[in-house]
Design a protein around this motif. Structure first.
Motif, PDB file in Angstrom:
ATOM      1  N   GLU A   1      62.118   6.191  -4.674  1.00 32.84           N
ATOM      2  CA  GLU A   1      63.121   5.278  -4.904  1.00 32.84           C
ATOM      3  C   GLU A   1      64.256   4.880  -3.868  1.00 32.84           C
ATOM      4  OE1 GLU A   1      62.139   4.566  -9.518  1.00 32.84           O
ATOM      5  OE2 GLU A   1      63.836   5.734  -8.841  1.00 32.84           O
ATOM      6  N   ALA A   2      64.683   6.056  -3.595  1.00 33.75           N
ATOM      7  CA  ALA A   2      65.920   6.178  -2.714  1.00 33.75           C
ATOM      8  C   ALA A   2      65.632   5.754  -1.337  1.00 33.75           C
ATOM      9  CB  ALA A   2      66.716   7.778  -2.583  1.00 33.75           C
ATOM     10  N   VAL A   3      64.429   6.186  -0.998  1.00 33.55           N
ATOM     11  CA  VAL A   3      63.890   5.914   0.542  1.00 33.55           C
ATOM     12  C   VAL A   3      63.535   4.578   0.772  1.00 33.55           C
ATOM     13  CG1 VAL A   3      62.055   5.974   1.849  1.00 33.55           C
ATOM     14  CG2 VAL A   3      63.076   8.365   0.992  1.00 33.55           C
TER      15      VAL A   3
ATOM     16  N   LYS B   1      64.133  11.652  14.581  1.00 34.49           N
ATOM     17  CA  LYS B   1      65.549  11.682  14.239  1.00 34.49           C
ATOM     18  C   LYS B   1      65.925  10.811  13.135  1.00 34.49           C
ATOM     19  CE  LYS B   1      67.369  14.063  17.650  1.00 34.49           C
ATOM     20  NZ  LYS B   1      68.113  15.495  17.525  1.00 34.49           N
ATOM     21  N   LEU B   2      65.221   9.708  12.958  1.00 32.38           N
ATOM     22  CA  LEU B   2      65.324   9.190  11.864  1.00 32.38           C
ATOM     23  C   LEU B   2      64.746   9.642  10.420  1.00 32.38           C
ATOM     24  CD1 LEU B   2      64.430   5.332  13.048  1.00 32.38           C
ATOM     25  CD2 LEU B   2      66.827   6.333  12.658  1.00 32.38           C
ATOM     26  N   ALA B   3      63.546  10.360  10.775  1.00 34.19           N
ATOM     27  CA  ALA B   3      63.033  11.047   9.565  1.00 34.19           C
ATOM     28  C   ALA B   3      64.082  12.295   9.167  1.00 34.19           C
ATOM     29  CB  ALA B   3      61.664  11.629   9.923  1.00 34.19           C
ATOM     30  N   GLU B   4      64.476  12.890  10.188  1.00 35.52           N
ATOM     31  CA  GLU B   4      65.548  13.911   9.707  1.00 35.52           C
ATOM     32  C   GLU B   4      66.826  13.430   9.067  1.00 35.52           C
ATOM     33  OE1 GLU B   4      67.957  17.427  12.289  1.00 35.52           O
ATOM     34  OE2 GLU B   4      67.156  15.602  13.589  1.00 35.52           O
ATOM     35  N   ALA B   5      67.172  12.335   9.419  1.00 39.20           N
ATOM     36  CA  ALA B   5      68.381  11.684   9.027  1.00 39.20           C
ATOM     37  C   ALA B   5      68.184  11.435   7.354  1.00 39.20           C
ATOM     38  CB  ALA B   5      69.030  10.523   9.662  1.00 39.20           C
TER      39      ALA B   5
ATOM     40  N   GLY C   1      61.443  15.968   3.116  1.00 35.05           N
ATOM     41  CA  GLY C   1      60.838  15.782   4.370  1.00 35.05           C
ATOM     42  C   GLY C   1      59.553  14.729   4.089  1.00 35.05           C
ATOM     43  N   LEU C   2      58.738  14.963   3.174  1.00 34.73           N
ATOM     44  CA  LEU C   2      57.503  14.335   2.766  1.00 34.73           C
ATOM     45  C   LEU C   2      57.778  12.839   2.535  1.00 34.73           C
ATOM     46  CD1 LEU C   2      54.735  14.367   2.579  1.00 34.73           C
ATOM     47  CD2 LEU C   2      54.712  14.963   0.270  1.00 34.73           C
ATOM     48  N   ALA C   3      58.847  12.551   1.868  1.00 36.41           N
ATOM     49  CA  ALA C   3      59.424  11.328   1.296  1.00 36.41           C
ATOM     50  C   ALA C   3      59.939  10.608   2.638  1.00 36.41           C
ATOM     51  CB  ALA C   3      60.416  11.182   0.399  1.00 36.41           C
ATOM     52  N   ALA C   4      60.617  11.428   3.392  1.00 32.89           N
ATOM     53  CA  ALA C   4      61.128  10.692   4.542  1.00 32.89           C
ATOM     54  C   ALA C   4      60.147  10.150   5.658  1.00 32.89           C
ATOM     55  CB  ALA C   4      62.091  11.887   5.272  1.00 32.89           C
ATOM     56  N   GLU C   5      59.058  11.074   5.857  1.00 36.81           N
ATOM     57  CA  GLU C   5      58.179  10.993   6.675  1.00 36.81           C
ATOM     58  C   GLU C   5      57.313   9.538   6.096  1.00 36.81           C
ATOM     59  OE1 GLU C   5      57.169  12.055   9.810  1.00 36.81           O
ATOM     60  OE2 GLU C   5      58.817  13.387   9.700  1.00 36.81           O
TER      61      GLU C   5
END
Length: 190
Positions: free
Chosen positions: A81-83, A125-129, A145-149
């Motif tokens: 939800e945050a992503v 870099k965006l995924a890292e942020a 990391g999974l949610a970011a990817e």
């Protein structure tokens, strides 16, 4: 034309993309970009370290938008939800007047290995942020990391669709749909 005018950075970006489209990335020099923008080579280097970076000018802004939206998400929000809130914040900045620019940008990047590498680095870099922002919310690194990817993959897939001038949907609509499709695909892995 006077050398000082507002929006120098934007003018340099547009001049570079026009020249890269017209004569190719390798054939275009920094001097030509500055001349096309009505600026000096020195002004170019005040804004960008090299001609490659001129096409990736918004990366820091994008990372900040994503991070801020995740930090500002309500405390009971799940990582996904945050992503999603972060993707909404980022996608909202891509208004229809940027679609034509984005449509021209895609083939320039696709046609040059160095730009493809830089694009992949931007994506990482965006995924890292996003990962770091989620981790600051207390989300364990592997989950963050999974949610970011998942989120960054959804955004880039939606961006490719949105940049097609024939597409009339907003980037927000496309990103939400793609994000939901990827979430469903992830759930189907069990």
């Amino acid at each position: 034309m006077a050398r000082w005018e507002p929006n120098a950075r934007e003018r340099l970006v547009r001049a570079a993309l026009d020249l890269f489209t017209e004569q190719g990335y390798d054939a275009t020099t920094v001097s030509e970009i500055a001349d096309r923008a009505g600026l000096t080579k020195t002004t170019f280097f005040r804004h960008f370290p090299d001609k490659r970076e001129v096409l990736f000018a918004g990366q820091d802004t994008h990372a900040r938008l994503l991070t801020d939206a995740i930090i500002e998400a309500p405390s009971p929000a799940t990582p996904l939800e945050a992503v999603r809130a972060a993707l909404d914040a980022l996608a909202a900045t891509f208004t229809d007047n940027r679609r034509e620019f984005s449509a021209k940008l895609r083939p320039v990047i696709a046609g040059h290995g160095e730009l493809q590498e830089r694009s992949a680095l931007k994506r990482a870099k965006l995924a890292e942020a996003v990962t770091n922002a989620l981790h600051e919310r207390g989300v364990p690194k592997p989950v963050a990391g999974l949610a970011a990817e998942l989120g960054i993959r959804a955004f880039h897939h939606a961006f490719d669709q949105w940049a097609d001038p024939a597409n009339q949907q907003t980037l927000t609509e496309l990103t939400r749909r793609t994000f939901d499709e990827l979430r469903a695909a992830m759930a189907a892995l069990d």
